[in-house]
Design a protein around this motif. Sequence first.
Motif, PDB file in Angstrom:
ATOM      1  N   UNK A   1       0.837  -1.202   0.000  1.00 56.26           N
ATOM      2  CA  UNK A   1       0.000   0.000   0.000  1.00 56.26           C
ATOM      3  C   UNK A   1       0.873   1.253   0.000  1.00 56.26           C
ATOM      4  N   UNK A   2       2.062   1.178   0.578  1.00 59.91           N
ATOM      5  CA  UNK A   2       2.962   2.332   0.567  1.00 59.91           C
ATOM      6  C   UNK A   2       3.532   2.567  -0.836  1.00 59.91           C
ATOM      7  N   UNK A   3       3.779   1.496  -1.592  1.00 63.21           N
ATOM      8  CA  UNK A   3       4.216   1.638  -2.977  1.00 63.21           C
ATOM      9  C   UNK A   3       3.114   2.302  -3.806  1.00 63.21           C
ATOM     10  N   UNK A   4       1.876   1.852  -3.620  1.00 63.87           N
ATOM     11  CA  UNK A   4       0.751   2.427  -4.357  1.00 63.87           C
ATOM     12  C   UNK A   4       0.569   3.903  -4.002  1.00 63.87           C
ATOM     13  N   UNK A   5       0.746   4.224  -2.724  1.00 63.20           N
ATOM     14  CA  UNK A   5       0.620   5.617  -2.308  1.00 63.20           C
ATOM     15  C   UNK A   5       1.743   6.458  -2.918  1.00 63.20           C
ATOM     16  N   UNK A   6       2.946   5.935  -2.959  1.00 65.08           N
ATOM     17  CA  UNK A   6       4.067   6.668  -3.562  1.00 65.08           C
ATOM     18  C   UNK A   6       3.796   6.932  -5.038  1.00 65.08           C
ATOM     19  N   UNK A   7       3.242   5.960  -5.748  1.00 62.76           N
ATOM     20  CA  UNK A   7       2.896   6.153  -7.157  1.00 62.76           C
ATOM     21  C   UNK A   7       1.806   7.209  -7.303  1.00 62.76           C
ATOM     22  N   UNK A   8       0.808   7.160  -6.435  1.00 61.00           N
ATOM     23  CA  UNK A   8      -0.276   8.142  -6.481  1.00 61.00           C
ATOM     24  C   UNK A   8       0.250   9.540  -6.157  1.00 61.00           C
ATOM     25  N   UNK A   9       1.203   9.642  -5.237  1.00 58.08           N
ATOM     26  CA  UNK A   9       1.790  10.940  -4.908  1.00 58.08           C
ATOM     27  C   UNK A   9       2.588  11.491  -6.089  1.00 58.08           C
ATOM     28  N   UNK A  10       3.305  10.633  -6.801  1.00 63.07           N
ATOM     29  CA  UNK A  10       4.062  11.080  -7.974  1.00 63.07           C
ATOM     30  C   UNK A  10       3.104  11.612  -9.040  1.00 63.07           C
TER      31      UNK A  10
END
Length: 54
Positions: A28-37
């Motif tokens: 979920x942290x990877x997905x959040x990092x992608x969404x933040x980018x």
Amino acid sequence: MSDPDPRPEPPEPPLPGECCESGCDPCVYDLHAEAMAAYREALAAWRVRHPDEA
């Protein structure tokens, strides 16, 4: 009347406990990092279109 080009909103961060700490791929942290980018890119483009906005 709604704004035809609203300022992008940042994604919600994962809630405590959403990560299971088992090494999921993607986490979920990877997905959040992608969404933040994606959010940062969208915000930068929005700022170009709205230079007078803070």
